[in-house]
Design a protein around this motif. Sequence first.
Motif, mmCIF file in Angstrom:
data_model
loop_
_atom_site.group_PDB
_atom_site.id
_atom_site.type_symbol
_atom_site.label_atom_id
_atom_site.label_comp_id
_atom_site.label_asym_id
_atom_site.label_seq_id
_atom_site.Cartn_x
_atom_site.Cartn_y
_atom_site.Cartn_z
ATOM 1 N N THR A 291 43.295 0.998 -7.249
ATOM 2 C CA THR A 291 43.266 0.550 -8.549
ATOM 3 C C THR A 291 41.802 1.229 -9.014
ATOM 4 O O THR A 291 40.815 1.482 -8.374
ATOM 5 N N GLU A 292 42.137 1.856 -10.367
ATOM 6 C CA GLU A 292 40.996 2.793 -11.190
ATOM 7 C C GLU A 292 39.956 1.544 -11.781
ATOM 8 O O GLU A 292 40.826 0.645 -12.372
ATOM 9 N N VAL A 293 38.842 1.436 -11.528
ATOM 10 C CA VAL A 293 38.070 0.632 -11.928
ATOM 11 C C VAL A 293 36.676 1.034 -12.651
ATOM 12 O O VAL A 293 36.324 2.328 -12.404
ATOM 13 N N LYS A 294 36.163 0.650 -13.613
ATOM 14 C CA LYS A 294 34.961 0.861 -14.543
ATOM 15 C C LYS A 294 33.736 -0.194 -13.984
ATOM 16 O O LYS A 294 34.091 -1.206 -14.028
ATOM 17 N N ILE A 295 32.617 0.402 -13.999
ATOM 18 C CA ILE A 295 31.478 -0.186 -13.882
ATOM 19 C C ILE A 295 30.945 -0.976 -14.973
ATOM 20 O O ILE A 295 30.901 -0.035 -16.165
ATOM 21 N N VAL A 296 30.926 -2.200 -15.048
ATOM 22 C CA VAL A 296 30.603 -2.860 -16.269
ATOM 23 C C VAL A 296 29.266 -3.583 -16.393
ATOM 24 O O VAL A 296 28.607 -3.800 -17.318
ATOM 25 N N ASN A 297 28.595 -3.735 -14.657
ATOM 26 C CA ASN A 297 27.046 -4.178 -14.869
ATOM 27 C C ASN A 297 26.662 -3.746 -13.533
ATOM 28 O O ASN A 297 27.514 -3.334 -12.554
ATOM 29 N N MET A 298 25.343 -3.434 -13.338
ATOM 30 C CA MET A 298 24.754 -2.993 -12.228
ATOM 31 C C MET A 298 23.506 -3.974 -12.032
ATOM 32 O O MET A 298 22.760 -3.858 -12.961
ATOM 33 N N GLN A 299 23.384 -4.409 -10.921
ATOM 34 C CA GLN A 299 22.025 -4.928 -10.370
ATOM 35 C C GLN A 299 21.566 -4.240 -9.242
ATOM 36 O O GLN A 299 22.480 -3.255 -8.538
ATOM 37 N N VAL A 300 20.861 -4.686 -8.619
ATOM 38 C CA VAL A 300 20.037 -3.923 -7.348
ATOM 39 C C VAL A 300 21.124 -3.967 -6.231
ATOM 40 O O VAL A 300 21.344 -4.908 -5.640
ATOM 41 N N GLY A 301 21.633 -3.102 -5.845
ATOM 42 C CA GLY A 301 22.651 -2.662 -4.757
ATOM 43 C C GLY A 301 23.975 -3.190 -5.044
ATOM 44 O O GLY A 301 24.774 -3.319 -4.236
ATOM 45 N N VAL A 302 24.249 -3.914 -6.286
ATOM 46 C CA VAL A 302 25.487 -4.439 -6.521
ATOM 47 C C VAL A 302 26.345 -3.689 -7.607
ATOM 48 O O VAL A 302 25.478 -3.931 -8.832
ATOM 49 N N LEU A 303 27.377 -3.573 -7.844
ATOM 50 C CA LEU A 303 28.043 -2.885 -8.961
ATOM 51 C C LEU A 303 29.105 -3.944 -9.311
ATOM 52 O O LEU A 303 29.893 -4.556 -8.447
ATOM 53 N N THR A 304 29.468 -4.235 -10.408
ATOM 54 C CA THR A 304 30.278 -5.086 -11.024
ATOM 55 C C THR A 304 31.425 -4.225 -11.562
ATOM 56 O O THR A 304 30.968 -3.669 -12.536
ATOM 57 N N VAL A 305 32.661 -4.504 -11.280
ATOM 58 C CA VAL A 305 33.626 -3.691 -11.839
ATOM 59 C C VAL A 305 34.772 -4.349 -12.462
ATOM 60 O O VAL A 305 35.007 -5.512 -12.060
ATOM 61 N N GLU A 306 35.499 -3.725 -13.203
ATOM 62 C CA GLU A 306 36.907 -4.465 -13.613
ATOM 63 C C GLU A 306 37.821 -3.305 -13.693
ATOM 64 O O GLU A 306 37.343 -2.078 -13.857
ATOM 65 N N ALA A 307 39.051 -3.696 -13.858
ATOM 66 C CA ALA A 307 40.044 -2.881 -13.733
ATOM 67 C C ALA A 307 40.124 -2.131 -15.222
ATOM 68 O O ALA A 307 39.950 -2.652 -16.145
ATOM 69 N N VAL A 308 40.698 -0.619 -15.002
ATOM 70 C CA VAL A 308 40.507 0.095 -16.367
ATOM 71 C C VAL A 308 41.768 -0.320 -16.912
ATOM 72 O O VAL A 308 43.083 -0.301 -16.669
#
Length: 150
Positions: A133-150
């Motif tokens: 699945t292609e995902v987009k980074i929607v939020n970024m915290q220290v060491g953690v990327l939150t993604v959602e499907a494009v």
Amino acid sequence: MEYILTHLPQTLVVLGLIFLVIEVLVLGFSTFVLLFVGVGTIITGLLMALGFLPETLVNALLATAVISSLVALVSWKPMKRMQNSVEAHQVENGMVGETFTLEEDLHLGKTLSHRYSGIDWKVKSKQALTAGTEVKIVNMQVGVLTVEAV
């Protein structure tokens, strides 16, 4: 010294302004002490200039102490509340909005590891996503990327 005593009201106002500048520019409203003393000194100087207080050093010291204390008592809680209020806002950076393809299944409530930009990141999502699945980074915290499907 005689010049200062001759022009005591003006000296007090200038001294109060210096205290305020130091509190704001150097200390950044971190202590409030110089703020209260600065306001008290300015008010004392103005009261002397207007003729409400005799222009003596003892009166200047006493009035500054009393007025500074009153200003501190009246404004301590509002100033402390203002100092403690913090605006939380997400800082945008170049990674938010970037896309990549998941190499593994990402289950709800779990994280997986993904190497991005030379760093191993934990990746999480609010929905289950399958590998490929292609995902987009929607939020970024220290060491953690939150993604959602494009």
